[in-house]
Design a protein around this motif. Structure first.
Motif, PDB file in Angstrom:
ATOM      1  N   THR A  59       0.850  -1.204   0.000  1.00 50.35           N
ATOM      2  CA  THR A  59       0.000   0.000   0.000  1.00 50.35           C
ATOM      3  C   THR A  59       0.882   1.249   0.000  1.00 50.35           C
ATOM      4  OG1 THR A  59      -0.212  -0.207   2.389  1.00 50.35           O
ATOM      5  CG2 THR A  59      -2.032  -1.066   1.050  1.00 50.35           C
ATOM      6  N   GLU A  60       1.464   1.499  -1.165  1.00 48.55           N
ATOM      7  CA  GLU A  60       2.408   2.597  -1.366  1.00 48.55           C
ATOM      8  C   GLU A  60       1.748   3.681  -2.198  1.00 48.55           C
ATOM      9  OE1 GLU A  60       6.988   3.105  -3.016  1.00 48.55           O
ATOM     10  OE2 GLU A  60       5.816   1.348  -3.595  1.00 48.55           O
ATOM     11  N   GLY A  61       1.883   4.909  -1.746  1.00 47.48           N
ATOM     12  CA  GLY A  61       1.324   6.034  -2.469  1.00 47.48           C
ATOM     13  C   GLY A  61       2.150   7.280  -2.245  1.00 47.48           C
ATOM     14  N   PRO A  62       1.724   8.397  -2.806  1.00 46.48           N
ATOM     15  CA  PRO A  62       2.493   9.630  -2.660  1.00 46.48           C
ATOM     16  C   PRO A  62       2.593  10.072  -1.208  1.00 46.48           C
ATOM     17  CG  PRO A  62       0.443  10.019  -3.881  1.00 46.48           C
ATOM     18  CD  PRO A  62       0.512   8.570  -3.592  1.00 46.48           C
ATOM     19  N   LYS A  63       3.780  10.554  -0.827  1.00 45.21           N
ATOM     20  CA  LYS A  63       3.938  11.028   0.553  1.00 45.21           C
ATOM     21  C   LYS A  63       3.495  12.486   0.661  1.00 45.21           C
ATOM     22  CE  LYS A  63       8.953  11.893   0.302  1.00 45.21           C
ATOM     23  NZ  LYS A  63      10.251  11.437   0.803  1.00 45.21           N
ATOM     24  N   GLY A  64       3.580  13.023   1.867  1.00 45.57           N
ATOM     25  CA  GLY A  64       3.186  14.404   2.109  1.00 45.57           C
ATOM     26  C   GLY A  64       1.893  14.530   2.884  1.00 45.57           C
ATOM     27  N   PHE A  65       1.370  13.386   3.386  1.00 43.70           N
ATOM     28  CA  PHE A  65       0.135  13.420   4.169  1.00 43.70           C
ATOM     29  C   PHE A  65       0.353  14.254   5.435  1.00 43.70           C
ATOM     30  CE2 PHE A  65      -2.847  11.864   7.319  1.00 43.70           C
ATOM     31  CZ  PHE A  65      -4.025  11.843   6.605  1.00 43.70           C
ATOM     32  N   PRO A  66      -0.594  15.110   5.844  1.00 45.02           N
ATOM     33  CA  PRO A  66      -1.944  15.267   5.326  1.00 45.02           C
ATOM     34  C   PRO A  66      -2.107  16.343   4.253  1.00 45.02           C
ATOM     35  CG  PRO A  66      -1.789  16.400   7.419  1.00 45.02           C
ATOM     36  CD  PRO A  66      -0.434  15.762   7.159  1.00 45.02           C
ATOM     37  N   GLN A  67      -1.079  17.183   4.025  1.00 44.47           N
ATOM     38  CA  GLN A  67      -1.225  18.256   3.037  1.00 44.47           C
ATOM     39  C   GLN A  67      -1.412  17.711   1.628  1.00 44.47           C
ATOM     40  OE1 GLN A  67       1.268  18.068   5.287  1.00 44.47           O
ATOM     41  NE2 GLN A  67       0.693  19.711   6.692  1.00 44.47           N
ATOM     42  N   SER A  68      -0.765  16.611   1.319  1.00 41.49           N
ATOM     43  CA  SER A  68      -0.925  15.969   0.016  1.00 41.49           C
ATOM     44  C   SER A  68      -1.033  14.474   0.265  1.00 41.49           C
ATOM     45  CB  SER A  68       0.240  16.347  -0.909  1.00 41.49           C
ATOM     46  OG  SER A  68       1.480  16.009  -0.324  1.00 41.49           O
ATOM     47  N   GLY A  69      -0.611  13.660  -0.674  1.00 42.13           N
ATOM     48  CA  GLY A  69      -0.752  12.220  -0.513  1.00 42.13           C
ATOM     49  C   GLY A  69      -2.033  11.724  -1.156  1.00 42.13           C
ATOM     50  N   PRO A  70      -2.469  10.515  -0.792  1.00 39.48           N
ATOM     51  CA  PRO A  70      -3.669   9.943  -1.407  1.00 39.48           C
ATOM     52  C   PRO A  70      -4.908  10.808  -1.160  1.00 39.48           C
ATOM     53  CG  PRO A  70      -2.489   8.289  -0.153  1.00 39.48           C
ATOM     54  CD  PRO A  70      -1.857   9.604   0.170  1.00 39.48           C
ATOM     55  N   ALA A  71      -5.850  10.739  -2.084  1.00 35.56           N
ATOM     56  CA  ALA A  71      -7.100  11.496  -1.960  1.00 35.56           C
ATOM     57  C   ALA A  71      -7.954  10.942  -0.828  1.00 35.56           C
ATOM     58  CB  ALA A  71      -7.877  11.413  -3.274  1.00 35.56           C
ATOM     59  N   ASP A  72      -8.795  11.795  -0.255  1.00 36.36           N
ATOM     60  CA  ASP A  72      -9.765  11.347   0.742  1.00 36.36           C
ATOM     61  C   ASP A  72     -10.580  10.196   0.174  1.00 36.36           C
ATOM     62  OD1 ASP A  72      -8.991  13.142   2.678  1.00 36.36           O
ATOM     63  OD2 ASP A  72     -10.576  14.584   2.260  1.00 36.36           O
ATOM     64  N   GLY A  73     -10.902   9.256   1.029  1.00 38.19           N
ATOM     65  CA  GLY A  73     -11.664   8.093   0.608  1.00 38.19           C
ATOM     66  C   GLY A  73     -10.810   6.985   0.020  1.00 38.19           C
ATOM     67  N   TRP A  83      -5.929  -1.782  -4.616  1.00 34.79           N
ATOM     68  CA  TRP A  83      -6.183  -2.131  -3.211  1.00 34.79           C
ATOM     69  C   TRP A  83      -7.488  -1.514  -2.707  1.00 34.79           C
ATOM     70  CZ3 TRP A  83      -2.664  -5.112  -4.547  1.00 34.79           C
ATOM     71  CH2 TRP A  83      -1.377  -4.731  -4.891  1.00 34.79           C
ATOM     72  N   ALA A  84      -8.366  -1.089  -3.594  1.00 34.12           N
ATOM     73  CA  ALA A  84      -9.617  -0.404  -3.232  1.00 34.12           C
ATOM     74  C   ALA A  84     -10.457  -1.127  -2.180  1.00 34.12           C
ATOM     75  CB  ALA A  84     -10.447  -0.133  -4.484  1.00 34.12           C
ATOM     76  N   PRO A  85     -10.466  -2.469  -2.101  1.00 30.38           N
ATOM     77  CA  PRO A  85     -11.257  -3.109  -1.047  1.00 30.38           C
ATOM     78  C   PRO A  85     -10.872  -2.654   0.372  1.00 30.38           C
ATOM     79  CG  PRO A  85     -10.745  -4.722  -2.732  1.00 30.38           C
ATOM     80  CD  PRO A  85      -9.955  -3.470  -3.064  1.00 30.38           C
ATOM     81  N   LEU A  86      -9.650  -2.143   0.550  1.00 29.87           N
ATOM     82  CA  LEU A  86      -9.244  -1.657   1.874  1.00 29.87           C
ATOM     83  C   LEU A  86      -9.993  -0.383   2.257  1.00 29.87           C
ATOM     84  CD1 LEU A  86      -5.373  -2.166   1.637  1.00 29.87           C
ATOM     85  CD2 LEU A  86      -7.062  -3.667   2.736  1.00 29.87           C
ATOM     86  N   ASP A  87     -10.465   0.375   1.270  1.00 27.56           N
ATOM     87  CA  ASP A  87     -11.202   1.610   1.535  1.00 27.56           C
ATOM     88  C   ASP A  87     -12.683   1.370   1.754  1.00 27.56           C
ATOM     89  OD1 ASP A  87      -9.062   3.527   1.340  1.00 27.56           O
ATOM     90  OD2 ASP A  87      -9.031   3.131  -0.819  1.00 27.56           O
ATOM     91  N   ASP A  88     -13.174   0.185   1.387  1.00 25.18           N
ATOM     92  CA  ASP A  88     -14.584  -0.145   1.571  1.00 25.18           C
ATOM     93  C   ASP A  88     -14.856  -0.321   3.065  1.00 25.18           C
ATOM     94  OD1 ASP A  88     -17.117  -1.222   1.708  1.00 25.18           O
ATOM     95  OD2 ASP A  88     -16.718  -2.877   0.319  1.00 25.18           O
TER      96      ASP A  88
END
Length: 195
Positions: A59-73, A83-88
């Protein structure tokens, strides 16, 4: 120098160079305490997870959370649709680890250690809705625990001692492993129940 030796040295240099350039893609890991959604899928405790069951460390994505990084949801899946089932939220029925406020030891299992900026731990606000995908608005955006590494590589099994804040009922912990020398971070969501 004999031709065979020259070829062997050239081959060794080529392999070494390819290993060095491939290294950033090898950094992976997941939280084992409290167990993350990705780990629960790997263990078979949760079904219909898709391919994350074979790759809980990915589960690797862009860093910079919370100002940036993965979108809400998409925070639990690190913004990666594979990996969308993890967000369900599954109606708020993900298995939750029983915890209590106070001292707690968080653990990660890394399948490849990597130069690290920090490990940070966030928790949902009181009144958040566990039946909705995780968003920044549902989180306290100040980490309740941050462990800085200054570019060092952690061990493959790494623990962080901290203090869980005073909470009641179901919550989610978002753990973020910030990589020092790439533009990415690893995101892990763990459902917990304070009772």
């Amino acid at each position: 120098m004999p031709r065979k030796s020259t070829l062997a040295i050239a081959a060794a240099i080529g392999v070494g160079a390819s290993l060095l350039t491939a290294a950033p893609a090898l950094a992976h890991g997941y939280t084992s305490n409290p167990p993350s959604r990705a780990l629960l899928c790997k263990q078979g405790a949760v079904q219909n997870c898709g391919p994350i069951q074979w790759e809980p460390q990915s589960t690797e994505g862009p860093k910079g959370f919370p100002q940036s990084g993965p979108a809400d949801g998409t925070l639990c899946a690190a913004g990666d649709s594979r990996w969308a089932p993890l967000d369900d939220p599954r109606g708020g029925t993900w298995p939750a680890t029983k915890v209590s406020s106070g001292p707690y030891t968080f653990t990660w299992h890394l399948t490849a250690a990597h130069a690290t900026t920090s490990f940070r731990y966030f928790i949902t606000r009181d009144g958040w809705n566990p039946a909705q995908p995780l968003t920044r608005a549902q989180l306290d955006l100040t980490p309740f625990l941050q462990v800085n590494y200054g570019g060092q590589r952690p061990p493959y099994d790494v623990s962080h001692s901290g203090t869980l804040p005073a909470k009641h009922g179901r919550h989610m912990i978002l753990a973020v492993w910030d990589i020092a020398d790439t533009g990415n971070a690893f995101y892990q969501c763990s459902d917990v129940d304070f009772g």
